[in-house]
Design a protein around this motif. Structure first.
Motif, PDB file in Angstrom:
ATOM      1  N   GLN A  22       0.830  -1.201   0.000  1.00 39.05           N
ATOM      2  CA  GLN A  22       0.000   0.000   0.000  1.00 39.05           C
ATOM      3  C   GLN A  22       0.866   1.253   0.000  1.00 39.05           C
ATOM      4  OE1 GLN A  22      -2.548  -0.469   3.390  1.00 39.05           O
ATOM      5  NE2 GLN A  22      -3.771  -2.069   2.420  1.00 39.05           N
ATOM      6  N   LEU A  23       1.954   1.225   0.765  1.00 41.22           N
ATOM      7  CA  LEU A  23       2.860   2.369   0.789  1.00 41.22           C
ATOM      8  C   LEU A  23       3.544   2.559  -0.569  1.00 41.22           C
ATOM      9  CD1 LEU A  23       4.514   1.975   4.297  1.00 41.22           C
ATOM     10  CD2 LEU A  23       2.907   3.738   3.573  1.00 41.22           C
ATOM     11  N   ASP A  24       3.931   1.460  -1.209  1.00 36.65           N
ATOM     12  CA  ASP A  24       4.544   1.553  -2.535  1.00 36.65           C
ATOM     13  C   ASP A  24       3.566   2.134  -3.552  1.00 36.65           C
ATOM     14  OD1 ASP A  24       7.000   0.595  -1.734  1.00 36.65           O
ATOM     15  OD2 ASP A  24       6.570  -1.482  -2.311  1.00 36.65           O
ATOM     16  N   GLU A  25       2.323   1.704  -3.494  1.00 32.41           N
ATOM     17  CA  GLU A  25       1.310   2.234  -4.413  1.00 32.41           C
ATOM     18  C   GLU A  25       1.068   3.719  -4.162  1.00 32.41           C
ATOM     19  OE1 GLU A  25      -3.329   1.592  -5.755  1.00 32.41           O
ATOM     20  OE2 GLU A  25      -2.406   0.155  -4.390  1.00 32.41           O
ATOM     21  N   ALA A  26       0.999   4.118  -2.893  1.00 35.24           N
ATOM     22  CA  ALA A  26       0.805   5.536  -2.565  1.00 35.24           C
ATOM     23  C   ALA A  26       1.978   6.362  -3.064  1.00 35.24           C
ATOM     24  CB  ALA A  26       0.630   5.700  -1.058  1.00 35.24           C
ATOM     25  N   ARG A  27       3.204   5.842  -2.913  1.00 38.50           N
ATOM     26  CA  ARG A  27       4.389   6.543  -3.391  1.00 38.50           C
ATOM     27  C   ARG A  27       4.344   6.708  -4.908  1.00 38.50           C
ATOM     28  NH1 ARG A  27       8.504   4.749  -5.785  1.00 38.50           N
ATOM     29  NH2 ARG A  27       8.210   2.592  -5.139  1.00 38.50           N
ATOM     30  N   ALA A  33       1.406  12.057  -9.686  1.00 36.59           N
ATOM     31  CA  ALA A  33       0.735  13.353  -9.533  1.00 36.59           C
ATOM     32  C   ALA A  33       1.748  14.487  -9.625  1.00 36.59           C
ATOM     33  CB  ALA A  33      -0.013  13.405  -8.206  1.00 36.59           C
ATOM     34  N   ASN A  34       2.907  14.314  -9.012  1.00 38.27           N
ATOM     35  CA  ASN A  34       3.951  15.333  -9.067  1.00 38.27           C
ATOM     36  C   ASN A  34       4.418  15.563 -10.502  1.00 38.27           C
ATOM     37  OD1 ASN A  34       5.918  17.139  -7.792  1.00 38.27           O
ATOM     38  ND2 ASN A  34       7.407  15.625  -8.484  1.00 38.27           N
TER      39      ASN A  34
END
Length: 66
Positions: A22-27, A33-34
């Motif tokens: 989940q953290l990898d996907e959020a990153r 987005a950036n």
């Protein structure tokens, strides 16, 4: 209340295994987005500058009321 260190270790490992994807996907989502935001700013610098000035003006007006 007995706490078994092995149980705590297993629970922590399980939590890590669940959270890492989940953290990898959020990153990845934040990096995407950036990239899109930077591309938009590079393509439309004047629009972004005017928008920043407008937001600054509005925040300044709100802050000066106090």
């Amino acid at each position: 209340m007995d706490v078994n260190p092995q149980q705590l270790q297993d629970k922590a490992r399980q939590l890590q295994e669940n959270l890492l994807p989940q953290l990898d996907e959020a990153r990845r989502n934040l990096e995407d987005a950036n990239t899109r935001v930077v591309s938009f700013i590079r393509a439309n610098p004047g629009t972004c500058l005017l928008g920043a000035v407008a937001v600054g003006f509005i925040i300044g007006r709100i802050a000066s009321r106090r």
